[in-house]
Design a protein around this motif. Structure first.
Motif, PDB file in Angstrom:
ATOM      1  N   GLN A 111      26.347  34.964  39.963  1.00 43.86           N
ATOM      2  CA  GLN A 111      25.073  34.710  40.648  1.00 43.86           C
ATOM      3  C   GLN A 111      24.811  35.653  41.814  1.00 43.86           C
ATOM      4  N   LEU A 112      25.874  36.188  42.418  1.00 41.45           N
ATOM      5  CA  LEU A 112      25.625  36.992  43.625  1.00 41.45           C
ATOM      6  C   LEU A 112      26.541  38.200  43.805  1.00 41.45           C
ATOM      7  N   LEU A 113      27.839  38.003  43.600  1.00 45.26           N
ATOM      8  CA  LEU A 113      28.785  39.026  44.071  1.00 45.26           C
ATOM      9  C   LEU A 113      28.797  40.287  43.219  1.00 45.26           C
ATOM     10  N   ALA A 114      28.536  40.146  41.918  1.00 44.26           N
ATOM     11  CA  ALA A 114      28.588  41.314  41.044  1.00 44.26           C
ATOM     12  C   ALA A 114      27.300  41.412  40.235  1.00 44.26           C
ATOM     13  N   ASN A 115      26.968  42.616  39.833  1.00 51.01           N
ATOM     14  CA  ASN A 115      25.886  42.814  38.878  1.00 51.01           C
ATOM     15  C   ASN A 115      26.532  43.050  37.519  1.00 51.01           C
ATOM     16  N   PRO A 116      26.536  42.028  36.648  1.00 54.29           N
ATOM     17  CA  PRO A 116      27.326  42.120  35.410  1.00 54.29           C
ATOM     18  C   PRO A 116      26.871  43.240  34.467  1.00 54.29           C
ATOM     19  N   LEU A 117      25.667  43.764  34.660  1.00 54.75           N
ATOM     20  CA  LEU A 117      25.218  44.864  33.810  1.00 54.75           C
ATOM     21  C   LEU A 117      26.024  46.130  34.067  1.00 54.75           C
ATOM     22  N   GLY A 138      34.290  50.541  44.709  1.00 55.95           N
ATOM     23  CA  GLY A 138      33.747  49.212  44.482  1.00 55.95           C
ATOM     24  C   GLY A 138      33.870  48.387  45.750  1.00 55.95           C
ATOM     25  N   ARG A 139      33.767  47.083  45.616  1.00 56.85           N
ATOM     26  CA  ARG A 139      33.838  46.199  46.783  1.00 56.85           C
ATOM     27  C   ARG A 139      34.998  45.223  46.642  1.00 56.85           C
ATOM     28  N   VAL A 140      35.574  44.871  47.787  1.00 61.14           N
ATOM     29  CA  VAL A 140      36.545  43.780  47.808  1.00 61.14           C
ATOM     30  C   VAL A 140      35.962  42.686  48.692  1.00 61.14           C
ATOM     31  N   ILE A 141      35.888  41.475  48.150  1.00 60.34           N
ATOM     32  CA  ILE A 141      35.299  40.356  48.887  1.00 60.34           C
ATOM     33  C   ILE A 141      36.378  39.297  49.070  1.00 60.34           C
ATOM     34  N   GLU A 142      36.655  38.961  50.324  1.00 58.18           N
ATOM     35  CA  GLU A 142      37.652  37.926  50.599  1.00 58.18           C
ATOM     36  C   GLU A 142      36.916  36.658  51.015  1.00 58.18           C
ATOM     37  N   VAL A 154      38.044  38.829  45.519  1.00 59.08           N
ATOM     38  CA  VAL A 154      37.284  39.272  44.352  1.00 59.08           C
ATOM     39  C   VAL A 154      37.126  40.781  44.435  1.00 59.08           C
ATOM     40  N   LEU A 155      37.516  41.477  43.366  1.00 56.28           N
ATOM     41  CA  LEU A 155      37.333  42.924  43.302  1.00 56.28           C
ATOM     42  C   LEU A 155      36.177  43.214  42.361  1.00 56.28           C
ATOM     43  N   VAL A 156      35.195  43.943  42.844  1.00 54.26           N
ATOM     44  CA  VAL A 156      34.027  44.296  42.032  1.00 54.26           C
ATOM     45  C   VAL A 156      34.012  45.813  41.887  1.00 54.26           C
ATOM     46  N   ARG A 157      34.031  46.270  40.633  1.00 55.94           N
ATOM     47  CA  ARG A 157      34.114  47.719  40.403  1.00 55.94           C
ATOM     48  C   ARG A 157      32.993  48.166  39.473  1.00 55.94           C
ATOM     49  N   PRO A 158      32.526  49.403  39.640  1.00 55.53           N
ATOM     50  CA  PRO A 158      31.554  49.929  38.665  1.00 55.53           C
ATOM     51  C   PRO A 158      32.234  50.043  37.297  1.00 55.53           C
ATOM     52  N   GLU A 180      28.729  46.228  36.671  1.00 58.37           N
ATOM     53  CA  GLU A 180      29.980  46.035  37.409  1.00 58.37           C
ATOM     54  C   GLU A 180      30.872  45.014  36.707  1.00 58.37           C
ATOM     55  N   SER A 181      32.164  45.224  36.822  1.00 60.07           N
ATOM     56  CA  SER A 181      33.106  44.218  36.350  1.00 60.07           C
ATOM     57  C   SER A 181      33.751  43.576  37.565  1.00 60.07           C
ATOM     58  N   TYR A 182      34.247  42.355  37.405  1.00 60.89           N
ATOM     59  CA  TYR A 182      34.896  41.712  38.541  1.00 60.89           C
ATOM     60  C   TYR A 182      36.246  41.139  38.154  1.00 60.89           C
ATOM     61  N   GLU A 183      37.094  41.033  39.149  1.00 60.24           N
ATOM     62  CA  GLU A 183      38.456  40.531  38.975  1.00 60.24           C
ATOM     63  C   GLU A 183      38.693  39.519  40.081  1.00 60.24           C
ATOM     64  N   ILE A 184      39.174  38.330  39.706  1.00 59.85           N
ATOM     65  CA  ILE A 184      39.341  37.248  40.666  1.00 59.85           C
ATOM     66  C   ILE A 184      40.823  36.978  40.897  1.00 59.85           C
ATOM     67  N   GLU A 185      41.245  36.963  42.153  1.00 60.51           N
ATOM     68  CA  GLU A 185      42.621  36.576  42.464  1.00 60.51           C
ATOM     69  C   GLU A 185      42.564  35.382  43.407  1.00 60.51           C
ATOM     70  N   VAL A 186      42.999  34.220  42.932  1.00 60.02           N
ATOM     71  CA  VAL A 186      43.047  33.029  43.788  1.00 60.02           C
ATOM     72  C   VAL A 186      44.386  33.029  44.495  1.00 60.02           C
TER      73      VAL A 186
END
Lengths: 78, 78
Positions: free
Chosen positions: A61-67, A38-42, A5-9, A69-75
């Motif tokens: 619920q936890l990994l990003a603050n949607p206000l 931003g953060r990368v969460i594996e 999961v990539l979380v970016r401002p 930050e945006s997030y990108e999911i790679e399965v």
């Protein structure tokens, strides 16, 4: 099951960590126009059928603050 | 020129932030085996001919701590 999961401002949101990196890189002589941090969460998890939906819930619920930050999911395939 | 740098804690290195995320996700009811947290750095810079070499130098000098972190560089096509 593994995912990244990539979380970016979000664009336009102040990013003090990015500004610090930008300024430090310039002081080291690199010609940097902009840096954003931003953060990368594996994750290794039990995703069963709906891994992506689970990951979206984790982000909301936890990994990003949607206000701010945006997030990108790679399965991962495996 | 734009690039993305992923900085992750090396395998076997303690990752307190990852442990906190792991434990919080479990408390929320997610079946997580492991979480590791690193940084994603997005850069806009003047890379000229040897963008990748420049980025490696940035990683070695500032962006990553090579003792405990590994980095991955993705130079964007544009």
């Amino acid at each position: 099951m593994r995912a990244t999961v990539l979380v970016r401002p979000k664009a336009g949101i102040l990013d003090p960590q990015g500004e610090a990196v930008e300024s430090s890189l310039r002081q080291l002589g690199f010609l940097v126009d902009e840096a954003r941090v931003g953060r990368v969460i594996e994750l290794a998890f039990d995703g069963r059928d709906n891994a992506r939906r689970e990951l979206e819930r984790m982000c909301e619920q936890l990994l990003a603050n949607p206000l701010i930050e945006s997030y990108e999911i790679e399965v991962d395939g495996a």
